[in-house]
Write a protein that holds these residues in place. Structure first.
Motif, short mmCIF file in Angstrom:
data_model
loop_
_atom_site.label_atom_id
_atom_site.label_comp_id
_atom_site.label_asym_id
_atom_site.label_seq_id
_atom_site.Cartn_x
_atom_site.Cartn_y
_atom_site.Cartn_z
N LYS A 170 -5.05 -3.89 -12.90
CA LYS A 170 -4.82 -3.06 -14.07
C LYS A 170 -4.29 -1.68 -13.68
CE LYS A 170 -8.07 -5.46 -17.09
NZ LYS A 170 -9.28 -5.37 -17.95
N GLU A 171 -4.75 -1.15 -12.56
CA GLU A 171 -4.21 0.13 -12.08
C GLU A 171 -2.75 -0.02 -11.66
OE1 GLU A 171 -6.38 2.22 -9.13
OE2 GLU A 171 -8.24 2.33 -10.29
N PHE A 172 -2.44 -1.16 -11.03
CA PHE A 172 -1.06 -1.41 -10.64
C PHE A 172 -0.16 -1.52 -11.87
CE2 PHE A 172 2.39 -4.46 -9.72
CZ PHE A 172 3.08 -3.74 -8.75
N VAL A 180 8.87 -12.72 0.84
CA VAL A 180 8.17 -11.82 -0.08
C VAL A 180 7.15 -10.99 0.69
CG1 VAL A 180 6.62 -11.68 -2.07
CG2 VAL A 180 8.46 -13.36 -2.06
N ALA A 181 6.37 -11.65 1.54
CA ALA A 181 5.36 -10.95 2.33
C ALA A 181 6.00 -9.93 3.26
CB ALA A 181 4.54 -11.95 3.13
N GLN A 182 7.14 -10.29 3.85
CA GLN A 182 7.82 -9.37 4.77
C GLN A 182 8.28 -8.10 4.05
OE1 GLN A 182 10.99 -11.69 6.50
NE2 GLN A 182 9.59 -13.09 7.54
N ASP A 183 8.82 -8.26 2.84
CA ASP A 183 9.29 -7.09 2.10
C ASP A 183 8.12 -6.26 1.57
OD1 ASP A 183 11.90 -7.54 2.63
OD2 ASP A 183 12.53 -7.90 0.56
N LEU A 184 6.99 -6.89 1.32
CA LEU A 184 5.79 -6.11 0.94
C LEU A 184 5.36 -5.23 2.10
CD1 LEU A 184 3.49 -8.59 -1.03
CD2 LEU A 184 4.48 -6.46 -1.88
N VAL A 185 5.30 -5.80 3.28
CA VAL A 185 4.91 -5.04 4.47
C VAL A 185 5.87 -3.88 4.70
CG1 VAL A 185 4.68 -5.12 6.98
CG2 VAL A 185 3.74 -6.97 5.58
N ALA A 186 7.16 -4.12 4.46
CA ALA A 186 8.18 -3.09 4.69
C ALA A 186 8.25 -2.08 3.54
CB ALA A 186 9.54 -3.74 4.88
N GLY A 187 7.52 -2.35 2.45
CA GLY A 187 7.56 -1.44 1.31
C GLY A 187 8.83 -1.55 0.50
N GLN A 188 9.55 -2.68 0.63
CA GLN A 188 10.79 -2.86 -0.11
C GLN A 188 10.56 -3.26 -1.56
OE1 GLN A 188 13.91 -2.16 1.21
NE2 GLN A 188 12.65 -1.34 2.87
N ILE A 189 9.42 -3.86 -1.84
CA ILE A 189 9.03 -4.21 -3.20
C ILE A 189 7.60 -3.76 -3.43
CG2 ILE A 189 10.58 -6.16 -3.57
CD1 ILE A 189 8.35 -8.02 -2.66
N ALA A 195 3.04 0.77 -12.88
CA ALA A 195 4.36 0.23 -13.21
C ALA A 195 4.84 0.72 -14.56
CB ALA A 195 4.31 -1.31 -13.19
N GLN A 196 3.93 0.87 -15.50
CA GLN A 196 4.31 1.34 -16.83
C GLN A 196 4.79 2.79 -16.80
OE1 GLN A 196 4.61 -0.77 -19.10
NE2 GLN A 196 5.10 0.51 -20.87
N LYS A 197 4.24 3.56 -15.90
CA LYS A 197 4.62 4.97 -15.78
C LYS A 197 5.86 5.17 -14.91
CE LYS A 197 -0.14 6.68 -16.28
NZ LYS A 197 -1.26 7.37 -15.61
N ASN A 198 6.21 4.11 -14.15
CA ASN A 198 7.35 4.22 -13.24
C ASN A 198 8.35 3.11 -13.56
OD1 ASN A 198 6.50 6.26 -10.83
ND2 ASN A 198 4.70 5.12 -11.56
N ALA A 199 9.03 3.29 -14.69
CA ALA A 199 9.96 2.28 -15.19
C ALA A 199 10.99 1.88 -14.14
CB ALA A 199 10.68 2.80 -16.43
N THR A 246 0.83 -1.22 0.00
CA THR A 246 0.00 0.00 0.00
C THR A 246 0.85 1.26 0.00
OG1 THR A 246 -0.18 -0.15 2.43
CG2 THR A 246 -1.97 -1.11 1.11
N THR A 247 2.19 1.08 0.01
CA THR A 247 3.07 2.25 -0.10
C THR A 247 3.21 2.70 -1.56
OG1 THR A 247 5.06 0.89 -0.30
CG2 THR A 247 4.39 1.53 1.92
N VAL A 248 2.72 1.86 -2.51
CA VAL A 248 2.78 2.24 -3.92
C VAL A 248 1.97 3.51 -4.14
CG1 VAL A 248 2.11 1.58 -6.26
CG2 VAL A 248 3.15 -0.11 -4.73
N ALA A 249 2.55 4.47 -4.81
CA ALA A 249 1.89 5.76 -5.03
C ALA A 249 0.53 5.57 -5.68
CB ALA A 249 2.77 6.66 -5.90
N GLY A 250 -0.46 6.23 -5.14
CA GLY A 250 -1.80 6.14 -5.69
C GLY A 250 -2.59 4.97 -5.15
#
Length: 332
Positions: A149-151, A199-208, A155-159, A139-143
């Motif tokens: 499809k929104e994600f 993978v889940a841990q890095d998602l929570v931390a906003g690393q990916i 991603a397409q706008k943020n190479a 949820t740290t992904v901008a927007g």
């Protein structure tokens, strides 16, 4: 390339007494006089959803069989190491393998020499659970994208920022990312991990930005407010996340083969032992206590005949091969 198809001989031996499975439990007292522990191999570390299924199943099987069932984690290579251990085990019923479908339907296609031949080296016992993969985002992904499809558009706008964690390279999640990237013209890149827990841990931390992993691992992270699930594989939605669509509903084809967990044994294991274990698994997954332990993880418990498991492996193998080819992957 190895054919993932159970040969008739071990399958027939398994099926010959599968209809007598309940009766087999009736002879459990004599069987239980031998207190030698049954070793249940698991191809992933402790703490993951496959391990959680294994430990709950072991407790249930102990009640039916009247003897210890000990979980042994032989983690590594997406279950390949544990499968090799099973191959080298005596077919005496003292070693069984609780595996997700990756080790027995995907690895035989992606590797030229996996170290085992599913058709020749193993015999099916029973399905245990469906533990579908989900596509989750931080949820740290901008927007804060509301859907897949929104994600993809973000991603397409943020190479270079659309990195999606996957539990292993050349796995179904890896090929799912490739399929989504092609279908939605998005700049998504797989980032291989060692299991979906990290993978889940890095998602929570906003690393990916995104990650693909089992619903059993990802669902608890939703409660943190830092992870959102956008899609699930399989042919129908998961009851614990009813508002999350399947890939097929989103118009994404070839990504609907659902991850399953099952028990297999070395080929040549006596049919009466397979029948006892089949019945013990059926009793365990039907028990309220096992359902209670795993329902919060979004895991659906099931059981089956050895024949049904063999058919499921064949179907999943075909789907895995199609995914691999669609991704343009060459066996290593």
């Amino acid at each position: 390339m190895n054919s993932v198809r159970f040969l008739a001989s071990p399958l027939r031996r398994a099926l010959a007494v599968s209809v007598l499975a309940v009766g087999a439990l009736g002879t459990a007292p004599a069987f239980a006089q031998d207190t030698t522990p049954i070793k249940m191999l698991v191809g992933f570390p402790a703490g993951g959803s496959t391990d959680a299924i294994a430990r709950s199943l072991a407790l249930g099987m102990e009640k039916s069989l009247g003897r210890p069932v000990v979980v042994e984690n032989r983690a590594g290579a997406g279950g390949q190491i544990a499968a090799q251990v099973l191959k080298g085990s005596k077919p005496d019923g003292l070693t069984i393998f609780l595996t997700n479908s990756h080790a027995i339907t995907m690895i035989p296609h992606t590797l030229k020499a996996p170290g085992y031949d599913v058709a020749k080296d193993f015999a099916p016992v029973s399905l245990v659970a469906f533990n579908p993969d989900v596509f989750a985002v931080s949820t740290t992904v901008a927007g804060n994208p509301a859907d897949l499809k929104e994600f993809a558009a973000w991603a397409q706008k943020n190479a270079g920022k659309g990195n999606v964690g996957v539990p292993a390279p050349a796995s179904a999640p890896d090929f799912v990312v490739s399929g989504i990237a092609k279908a939605l013209a998005a700049d998504l890149k797989s980032a291989p991990y060692r299991g979906d827990g990290p993978v889940a841990q890095d998602l929570v931390a906003g690393q990916i930005a995104g990650g693909v992993g089992s619903v059993g691992v990802m669902l608890p992270q939703v409660a943190t407010g830092k992870v959102k699930i956008l899609a699930v594989n399989g042919t129908q939605r998961v009851s614990s996340i009813p508002n999350v669509p399947t890939y097929a509903e989103l118009g994404l084809k070839g990504l609907d083969d659902q991850i399953f967990t099952s028990v297999i044994v070395p080929a040549g294991t006596p049919a009466d032992i397979i029948a006892r274990y089949n019945a013990a698994i059926a009793a365990a997954v039907a028990a309220p206590e096992m359902k209670e332990r795993l329902s919060s993880l979004g895991i659906t418990l099931v059981s089956s005949t050895p024949e049904a498991l063999g058919q499921r492996i064949q179907a999943s193998s075909a789907a895995s091969l199609a995914m691999m080819k669609a991704a343009g992957y060459t066996p290593q």
